[in-house]
Motif scaffolding. Structure first.
Motif, PDB file in Angstrom:
ATOM      1  N   ASN A 106      -2.884   3.731  -2.675  1.00 22.18           N
ATOM      2  CA  ASN A 106      -2.677   3.264  -3.910  1.00 22.18           C
ATOM      3  C   ASN A 106      -3.420   4.232  -4.977  1.00 22.18           C
ATOM      4  OD1 ASN A 106      -1.080   1.241  -3.240  1.00 22.18           O
ATOM      5  ND2 ASN A 106      -2.551  -0.297  -3.011  1.00 22.18           N
ATOM      6  N   ASP A 107      -3.426   5.522  -4.913  1.00 25.18           N
ATOM      7  CA  ASP A 107      -4.269   6.208  -5.833  1.00 25.18           C
ATOM      8  C   ASP A 107      -3.408   7.728  -6.105  1.00 25.18           C
ATOM      9  OD1 ASP A 107      -6.048   7.547  -7.831  1.00 25.18           O
ATOM     10  OD2 ASP A 107      -7.748   6.760  -6.764  1.00 25.18           O
ATOM     11  N   ASN A 123      -7.633  -2.512  -3.632  1.00 25.46           N
ATOM     12  CA  ASN A 123      -6.647  -2.139  -2.804  1.00 25.46           C
ATOM     13  C   ASN A 123      -6.510  -0.614  -3.080  1.00 25.46           C
ATOM     14  OD1 ASN A 123      -6.231  -4.524  -1.229  1.00 25.46           O
ATOM     15  ND2 ASN A 123      -4.731  -5.148  -2.957  1.00 25.46           N
ATOM     16  N   GLN A 124      -7.555  -0.170  -3.848  1.00 25.81           N
ATOM     17  CA  GLN A 124      -7.383   1.379  -4.147  1.00 25.81           C
ATOM     18  C   GLN A 124      -8.656   2.042  -3.720  1.00 25.81           C
ATOM     19  OE1 GLN A 124      -7.917   3.049  -8.325  1.00 25.81           O
ATOM     20  NE2 GLN A 124      -5.822   3.362  -8.059  1.00 25.81           N
ATOM     21  N   SER A 130     -10.130   5.985  -1.146  1.00 30.94           N
ATOM     22  CA  SER A 130      -9.678   7.072  -0.535  1.00 30.94           C
ATOM     23  C   SER A 130     -10.533   7.603   0.388  1.00 30.94           C
ATOM     24  CB  SER A 130      -9.188   7.973  -1.778  1.00 30.94           C
ATOM     25  OG  SER A 130      -8.691   7.825  -2.558  1.00 30.94           O
ATOM     26  N   GLN A 166     -14.202   4.252  -3.566  1.00 25.53           N
ATOM     27  CA  GLN A 166     -13.649   2.751  -3.384  1.00 25.53           C
ATOM     28  C   GLN A 166     -13.488   2.564  -5.057  1.00 25.53           C
ATOM     29  OE1 GLN A 166     -13.382   0.316  -0.711  1.00 25.53           O
ATOM     30  NE2 GLN A 166     -11.951  -0.914  -2.077  1.00 25.53           N
ATOM     31  N   SER A 167     -11.995   2.702  -5.532  1.00 21.58           N
ATOM     32  CA  SER A 167     -12.094   2.445  -6.828  1.00 21.58           C
ATOM     33  C   SER A 167     -11.507   1.220  -7.403  1.00 21.58           C
ATOM     34  CB  SER A 167     -10.886   3.651  -7.475  1.00 21.58           C
ATOM     35  OG  SER A 167     -10.930   4.584  -6.772  1.00 21.58           O
ATOM     36  N   ALA A 180      -5.190   8.835   0.501  1.00 21.28           N
ATOM     37  CA  ALA A 180      -5.584   7.927  -0.729  1.00 21.28           C
ATOM     38  C   ALA A 180      -4.518   6.732  -0.722  1.00 21.28           C
ATOM     39  CB  ALA A 180      -5.225   8.752  -1.947  1.00 21.28           C
ATOM     40  N   ARG A 201       0.796  -1.081  -0.158  1.00 23.54           N
ATOM     41  CA  ARG A 201       0.067   0.059   0.122  1.00 23.54           C
ATOM     42  C   ARG A 201       0.906   1.128   0.093  1.00 23.54           C
ATOM     43  NH1 ARG A 201      -5.040  -2.572   1.636  1.00 23.54           N
ATOM     44  NH2 ARG A 201      -4.715  -4.542   0.950  1.00 23.54           N
TER      45      ARG A 201
END
Ligand SMILES: Cc1cc2nc3c(=O)[nH]c(=O)nc-3n(C[C@H](O)[C@H](O)[C@H](O)COP(=O)(O)OP(=O)(O)OC[C@H]3O[C@@H](n4cnc5c(N)ncnc54)[C@H](O)[C@@H]3O)c2cc1C
Length: 406
Positions: free
Chosen positions: A371-372, A351-352, A354, A347-348, A369, A328
């Motif tokens: 992983n973004d 594991n991504q 914010s 939630q994108s 954030a 992460r």
């Protein structure tokens, strides 16, 4: 009329000191540039210390901020290892522990901060470590072997990074935090919960609300962690991650205006017009508190160096730090959210995701954030522009946020 500047002294050769020296030469300063450092290793960056260096994945050379050739070209009058012990603003001089006295026209204090060890006796115990310098990271790294037991005292960012690196090396990790949650000073409870779960999932034993811990050396070379006379754990090593003390004493003793750190304006100038400060040791001019971050040290120093040469160079960056733990990349942008801030979760991907915090008018206050990096880049622009953001669109992962123009 302004006197010509022919002698600049920088105290401290960390992130801020290095960027100030680089900027001074880049901007055409041809006078005597003196740098005082109490470390052997100079002009290196610290973020990899608790990550790649501790993991044994990065050589010291890779940490260096500039190549050997670039540093040589800066033509620096080095005093290292040497400690500045006093500043005399009236005489325009700095005294070193060797007794040497250095004269300056302009002075930059870039003394950073140092790892806090709350109990003095711990410093003399074997197997108790902090992570602030390259030497610290090497000493600790050599002790992190699979199967060994490590206790971390303090659930802040450095403690969590050390936990992640140690787990990667197969070390058994227990983390003790005095407070009720992790990273409580910089994030809200929902982010603390995410961090706690992340570490527990990786096998870290997290003990919150741990009470006052005593460390007792055993006959076999291990350390017992005790509370009220009871042994809570026996470990091979302890890392103290209890925050940092701002190294503002030189400036304070010289009579400069201080708070938590040295008070500076947006040009890095202290209450003495010929003394500047940048990095961890300086209070952020807009926010009123010290920010311990790589980007802050670099950019505030660049601005202060230009100002020393008479250029108008305001420093107004919003706070931004990152942390790498396991897989992460966690980036924290803006000032810590308050209980009034409105939380929007985005939630994108698995594991991504914010945590985005808006003020009452829908303007971005801060974001954490995971992983973004792209979202953080956009967030910096939204912060600067004061963009009003629609919460429903922020929360909808199908919305391309690039459409929300700053
Ligand atoms: C292990 C670790 C991991 C980090 N990870 C991240 C991260 O992932 N992301 C992020 O944004 N930030 C991170 N940081 C924070 C970031 O590295 C610091 O904010 C930054 O190094 C501050 O730079 P500075 O130049 O102000 O101070 P420093 O880097 O502390 O440099 C100050 C120097 O001055 C020297 N000094 C002090 N007093 C004297 C004196 N009297 N005489 C001579 N020399 C003196 C010190 O020994 C030191 O060498 C991390 C810090 C550490 C320690």
């Amino acid at each position: 009329m302004n006197q010509p500047i022919s002698r600049i002294v920088i105290i401290g050769a960390g992130q801020a000191g290095a960027w100030a020296a680089h900027t001074l030469r880049e901007q055409g300063f041809t006078g005597v540039l003196t740098v005082v450092s109490d470390e052997h290793s100079v002009f290196y960056e610290r973020p990899p210390l608790s990550k790649q260096v501790l993991a044994g994945e990065m050589a010291p050379k890779a940490l260096q901020l500039f190549s050997d050739e670039s540093i040589a070209a800066m033509n620096i009058d080095w005093h290292k290892p040497a400690r500045a012990t006093a500043i005399d603003p009236r005489e325009h001089s700095v005294t070193l522990d060797s007794g040497t006295v250095l004269a300056y026209d302009k002075l930059l204090i870039a003394t950073g901060s140092r790892a806090r060890v709350p109990v003095q006796e711990w410093q003399s115990l074997p197997n108790v470590f902090t992570v602030r310098t390259l030497d610290d990271a090497h000493r600790l790294g050599a002790r992190l072997q699979a199967g060994k037991r490590l206790a971390i005292l303090g659930g802040g960012w450095i403690g969590l990074e050390v936990a992640a690196t140690a787990r990667k090396k197969g070390v058994e990790v227990s983390l003790f935090e005095l407070g009720e949650r992790l990273c409580a000073r910089s994030v809200r409870p929902e982010v603390s919960d995410f961090l706690c779960e992340l570490h527990q999932h990786q096998g870290v034993e997290v003990r919150l609300d741990c009470g006052l811990i005593e460390l007792v050396a055993t006959d076999t070379g291990t350390l017992n962690l005790c509370r009220a006379g009871q042994v809570l754990a026996e470990v091979d090593a302890v890392v103290v991650g209890a925050g940092a003390d701002i190294a503002a004493e030189l400036g304070r003793d010289a009579g400069l205006a201080t708070g938590q750190g040295l008070i500076v304006d947006d040009q890095g100038q202290t209450s003495d017009p010929d003394i500047y400060a940048a990095g961890d040791v300086a209070i952020h001019p807009k926010l009123g508190f010290c920010i311990q971050s790589w980007a802050n040290a670099q950019n505030q120093a660049i601005s202060a160096a230009k100002a020393m040469l008479g250029q108008d160079s305001p420093y107004q960056d919003d706070p931004w730090i990152w942390s790498d733990q396991y897989d992460r990349n966690i980036q924290i942008l803006g000032t810590p959210a308050t209980t009034d801030s409105r939380l929007v979760l985005r939630q994108s991907g698995d594991n991504q995701f914010s945590f985005i915090y808006l003020d009452n008018d829908g303007r971005l206050e801060s974001m954490i954030a995971v992983n973004d990096a792209k979202l953080v880049k956009l967030g910096k622009r939204w912060l600067k522009a004061g963009t009003v953001l629609p919460a429903d669109q922020l929360a909808d992962p199908t919305v391309n946020l690039m459409t929300l123009k700053p």
